[in-house]
Design an enzyme around this catalytic site. Structure first.
Site, PDB file in Angstrom:
ATOM      1  N   CYS A   1       9.552   2.645   3.435  1.00 13.51           N
ATOM      2  CA  CYS A   1      10.953   2.241   3.324  1.00 13.51           C
ATOM      3  C   CYS A   1      11.271   0.906   4.001  1.00 13.51           C
ATOM      4  CB  CYS A   1      11.845   3.292   3.974  1.00 13.51           C
ATOM      5  SG  CYS A   1      11.531   4.948   3.390  1.00 13.51           S
TER       6      CYS A   1
ATOM      7  N   ARG B   1       6.604  -3.430   0.621  1.00 13.14           N
ATOM      8  CA  ARG B   1       6.371  -2.246   1.451  1.00 13.14           C
ATOM      9  C   ARG B   1       6.237  -0.986   0.600  1.00 13.14           C
ATOM     10  NH1 ARG B   1       7.770  -3.031   6.795  1.00 13.14           N
ATOM     11  NH2 ARG B   1       8.493  -0.907   7.096  1.00 13.14           N
TER      12      ARG B   1
ATOM     13  N   TRP C   1      10.845   4.956   0.044  1.00 11.35           N
ATOM     14  CA  TRP C   1       9.544   5.463  -0.401  1.00 11.35           C
ATOM     15  C   TRP C   1       9.585   6.944  -0.088  1.00 11.35           C
ATOM     16  CZ3 TRP C   1       5.014   7.740   1.462  1.00 11.35           C
ATOM     17  CH2 TRP C   1       3.871   7.536   0.690  1.00 11.35           C
TER      18      TRP C   1
ATOM     19  N   ASN D   1      14.236   4.594   7.975  1.00 13.46           N
ATOM     20  CA  ASN D   1      12.807   4.573   7.679  1.00 13.46           C
ATOM     21  C   ASN D   1      12.135   5.459   8.724  1.00 13.46           C
ATOM     22  OD1 ASN D   1      10.108   3.933   7.243  1.00 13.46           O
ATOM     23  ND2 ASN D   1      10.249   1.927   8.241  1.00 13.46           N
ATOM     24  N   GLY D   2      11.391   6.485   8.287  1.00 12.34           N
ATOM     25  CA  GLY D   2      10.740   7.370   9.251  1.00 12.34           C
ATOM     26  C   GLY D   2      10.882   8.810   8.808  1.00 12.34           C
TER      27      GLY D   2
ATOM     28  N   GLU E   1     -14.848  -1.534  -0.290  1.00 12.37           N
ATOM     29  CA  GLU E   1     -13.658  -2.367  -0.436  1.00 12.37           C
ATOM     30  C   GLU E   1     -13.466  -2.799  -1.900  1.00 12.37           C
ATOM     31  OE1 GLU E   1     -11.172  -2.915   1.253  1.00 12.37           O
ATOM     32  OE2 GLU E   1     -10.313  -4.829   0.642  1.00 12.37           O
TER      33      GLU E   1
ATOM     34  N   LYS F   1     -10.137  -1.866  -3.956  1.00  8.25           N
ATOM     35  CA  LYS F   1      -9.282  -2.876  -4.584  1.00  8.25           C
ATOM     36  C   LYS F   1      -9.057  -2.522  -6.047  1.00  8.25           C
ATOM     37  CE  LYS F   1      -7.813  -4.500  -1.849  1.00  8.25           C
ATOM     38  NZ  LYS F   1      -8.030  -4.454  -0.443  1.00  8.25           N
TER      39      LYS F   1
ATOM     40  N   GLU G   1      -6.823   0.726  -6.466  1.00  3.62           N
ATOM     41  CA  GLU G   1      -5.427   0.692  -6.023  1.00  3.62           C
ATOM     42  C   GLU G   1      -4.549  -0.201  -6.890  1.00  3.62           C
ATOM     43  OE1 GLU G   1      -4.704  -0.703  -2.027  1.00  3.62           O
ATOM     44  OE2 GLU G   1      -6.218  -2.252  -2.204  1.00  3.62           O
TER      45      GLU G   1
ATOM     46  N   HIS H   1     -29.105  10.873  -3.796  1.00  5.07           N
ATOM     47  CA  HIS H   1     -28.632  12.138  -3.219  1.00  5.07           C
ATOM     48  C   HIS H   1     -27.435  12.687  -3.995  1.00  5.07           C
ATOM     49  CE1 HIS H   1     -31.424  11.486   0.038  1.00  5.07           C
ATOM     50  NE2 HIS H   1     -30.992  10.225   0.064  1.00  5.07           N
TER      51      HIS H   1
ATOM     52  N   LYS I   1       3.013  -1.060   1.668  1.00  8.05           N
ATOM     53  CA  LYS I   1       2.251  -2.052   2.430  1.00  8.05           C
ATOM     54  C   LYS I   1       2.047  -1.604   3.877  1.00  8.05           C
ATOM     55  CE  LYS I   1       0.331  -6.116   3.051  1.00  8.05           C
ATOM     56  NZ  LYS I   1      -1.059  -6.211   2.568  1.00  8.05           N
TER      57      LYS I   1
HETATM   58  C1  F6R Z   1      -5.567  -1.665   0.884  1.00  2.26           C
HETATM   59  C2  F6R Z   1      -4.662  -1.750   2.004  1.00  2.26           C
HETATM   60  C3  F6R Z   1      -4.546  -0.568   2.898  1.00  2.26           C
HETATM   61  C4  F6R Z   1      -4.368  -1.005   4.358  1.00  2.26           C
HETATM   62  C5  F6R Z   1      -4.114   0.213   5.254  1.00  2.26           C
HETATM   63  C6  F6R Z   1      -4.011  -0.179   6.705  1.00  2.26           C
HETATM   64  O1  F6R Z   1      -5.591  -2.859   0.151  1.00  2.26           O
HETATM   65  O2  F6R Z   1      -4.002  -2.734   2.199  1.00  2.26           O
HETATM   66  O3  F6R Z   1      -5.640   0.282   2.756  1.00  2.26           O
HETATM   67  O4  F6R Z   1      -5.516  -1.691   4.759  1.00  2.26           O
HETATM   68  O5  F6R Z   1      -2.936   0.849   4.854  1.00  2.26           O
HETATM   69  O6  F6R Z   1      -2.980  -1.078   6.912  1.00  2.26           O
HETATM   70  P1  F6R Z   1      -2.904  -1.984   8.206  1.00  2.26           P
HETATM   71  O7  F6R Z   1      -4.044  -2.924   8.146  1.00  2.26           O
HETATM   72  O8  F6R Z   1      -1.581  -2.684   8.106  1.00  2.26           O
HETATM   73  O9  F6R Z   1      -2.991  -1.066   9.376  1.00  2.26           O
END
Ligand code: F6R
Length: 610
Positions: free
Chosen positions: A2, A27, A74, A98-99, A483, A487, A490, A506, A605
């Protein structure tokens, strides 16, 4: 998660609030709303969906006024809907939040028994009622919010207005981020800095347990007990231009291209080739304290956790300290063995990830020293850490993390070299060799991005119909396989799995057939022959192979269907290059598939709730 915004001043609030919410879109959200102070009551306009839906509604039901609060939601408690969208109102009080209010069920029952009725399924509506009860008892808004919050357990960053108390916005913070922006005759409030940059760079980061009272004349801070808090504002180094796309189609693409700059800025001023020295003055660990470290725990989530997996290899190689990496949400619930001889290293772009923050607090409570690598200035994780190494990646707005990741790798390399030097595992010559490799990385990254942007676009066109992908790597490139898969899934919603290539036999090898593209990171180095073996095995089972190799490798093209060749660098720094084509491949796949690249569905985010 949020986004909260607030405004008090002489300008119309709606355009300022909606622009602020737009800058917080990254976010993640599924509904939005505003409450604007009117002459007799707050005018609340809310809509499920993107901000365009709210704007459309504001066209037909305008909300004039110069004081207001806004929110992007959110969903946590209650599905995304108009009714569950914030702001929530009770009596004359409107609240955005937010929370999570953890004791919301007990509070709701109590309030219902008192005759209060609810219009939504949210925990936030409870806050509106609690504040309204206090306001109706004659308390000013700040006192009312304080009294309401004494009854609440959980996390919040909230903003509140009340019809009987015009010209005031009250905000409160506990565990979720909130920043106040200071203007001339007007004040602003936001969950994150990008929403403020168009108006001011003078900000106050609210601390846990604080209230902020915003009026046209200024801002006062107080504790939940009502004691005044004096804290001078800070000037944020970011500009509003940084929060724009700058001609790129998406923030993610802009941020991929910004990586050489992000790594340059993260390294800048932190080492000297001439003196073969690393200057990490922000890490105040003395050589004696470094010698006393028995173990390092690296804690993070998501992409930052992948950086941590690489960090472990760097620390073990250069500093020879046993290092474990854990997902923060696993660590915090498993009674970890942590004491004064443990160094805990937190990694977070936002510095607000609830699980990472909680796990670091838990480690600190058990006696560990906490060092963090954070991108956002003064974020909660930075504030609670004993030492902070800031990555200077700049604002990262695309939900999929890119430039923050490579900046984290640069910071981790510096930290590993720093500890290695302190502990005497690296002599001057070895340190200089490593620093030379680091110094040329931004230039190499630039050439790799330029070369692989068109190559990965062609690959995305070729493999667009594939429904599943496997990503394989070994050593430093195993986390890069994870990673690359993250990417892709997501932002393009295409199923992808990352594996340590040695794990294939395995189990996962059963998945391979002509419909399964396999992306193999097979760059030169200690694992090359082994990974070539894995590549042959995948080929023998008709897998379609996309290989990331090293320039000059003429073996790899005989086996792989498609090859991307990268400059040769020391194993330790390969991830800073090998991740680039994988980020670009995911980007082009998502763009061609027409997904929302910068704001993929269901994602936020900053994950500021558990
Ligand atoms: C993926 C991504 C998330 C963040 C994760 C941690 O592209 O961005 O997996 O890496 O939510 O976020 P931070 O780094 O802000 O603690």
């Amino acid at each position: 998660m949020c986004g909260v915004v607030g405004y008090v001043g002489d300008r119309q609030a709606v355009p300022i609030l909606v622009d602020g919410l737009r800058r917080l879109e990254y976010r993640g959200y599924d509904s939005a709303g505003v409450a604007i102070e009117g002459p007799t009551s707050a005018r609340v306009v809310r809509a499920r969906g993107k901000l365009a839906a709210l704007e459309e509604r504001l066209q037909t039901s305008p909300a004039p006024g110069t004081v207001g609060i806004g929110h992007t939601r959110w969903a946590t408690h209650g599905k995304p809907s108009d009714e569950n969208a914030h702001p929530h109102t009770a009596g004359g009080v409107s609240v955005v939040h937010n929370g999570i209010i953890e004791n919301h069920l007990a509070l709701r029952e109590r309030l219902e028994a008192q005759g209060r009725t609810f219009e939504s399924e949210t925990d936030t509506e409870i806050l509106a009622h609690l504040v309204d009860i206090e306001v109706q008892a004659g308390r000013d808004l700040a006192t009312a919010v304080r009294a309401a919050l004494t009854q609440v357990e959980g996390a919040y960053a909230l903003a509140c207005i009340a019809k009987d108390q015009p010209g005031v916005v009250v905000a409160a913070k506990l565990a979720s981020p909130m920043v106040v922006g200071l203007g001339e005759g007007e004040q602003f409030l936001a969950s994150d800095i990008p929403a403020l940059l168009a108006h001011t760079r003078e900000v106050i980061f609210m601390e846990d347990g604080e209230l902020a009272v915003l009026t046209r004349q200024g801002v006062t801070l107080q504790t939940l007990a009502g004691e005044l808090v004096e804290r001078p504002p800070k000037t944020v180094p970011w500009t509003v231009q940084e929060a724009e796309k700058g001609g790129y189609e998406h923030f993610m693409l802009k941020e991929i291209h910004e990586q050489p700059r992000a790594v340059t800025d993260t390294l800048a001023g932190r080492f000297s080739l001439e003196r073969a020295a690393v200057f990490l003055d922000e890490v105040t660990i003395t050589p004696d304290q470094a010698r006393a470290i028995r173990r390092i725990y690296v804690l993070a989530c998501g992409t930052s956790w992948h950086a941590g997996l690489i960090g472990r290899l760097l620390i073990e190689r250069f500093a020879r300290i046993p290092t474990e990496v854990d997902l923060a949400h696993e660590f915090r619930y498993r009674d970890p063995i942590v004491d004064e001889e443990t160094l805990v290293l937190g990694i977070s772009q936002s510095g607000e990830t609830a699980d990472t923050l909680a796990s670091l607090k838990e480690a600190k409570r058990r006696g560990a020293r906490v060092v963090s690598i954070v991108n956002v200035m003064d974020a909660s994780i930075a504030r609670m850490s004993d030492d902070v190494v800031y990555t200077h990646a700049g604002i990262e707005i695309g939900v999929a993390s890119t430039k923050a990741f490579t900046a984290q790798l640069a910071a981790l390399a510096l930290l590993a070299l720093h500890l290695g030097r302190q502990l005497g595992h690296l002599d001057e010559a070895a340190t200089r060799t490593q620093l030379k490799s680091l110094a040329v990385l931004p230039g190499l990254m630039q050439s790799v991005i330029e070369a692989t942007d068109p190559q990965t676009l062609d690959l995305a066109k070729k493999y667009l119909k594939a429904k599943n992908f496997l990503f394989l790597g070994r050593g430093m490139n195993f986390p890069i396989a994870l990673e690359g898969a993250l990417k892709l899934k997501e932002i393009s919603y295409v199923h992808a799995e990352g594996y340590a290539a040695g794990e294939m036999k395995h189990g996962p090898i059963a998945l391979i057939d002509e419909h399964m593209p396999v992306v193999v990171v097979a760059t030169q180095g200690s694992h090359y022959d082994k990974i070539m073996g894995n590549l042959q095995e995948a080929k023998a089972r008709d897998g379609r192979i996309i290989a990331i190799g090293t320039e000059g490798d003429d073996r790899i093209a005989d086996i792989a269907d498609d090859v991307i060749l990268l400059p040769d660098v020391d194993n330790a720094y390969q991830p800073l290059l090998t991740v680039l084509p994988l980020q670009l491949f995911a980007y082009h796949m998502a763009r061609l598939l027409g997904t929302d690249v910068d704001q993929p569905r269901n994602l936020a985010k900053s994950v500021t709730v558990e």
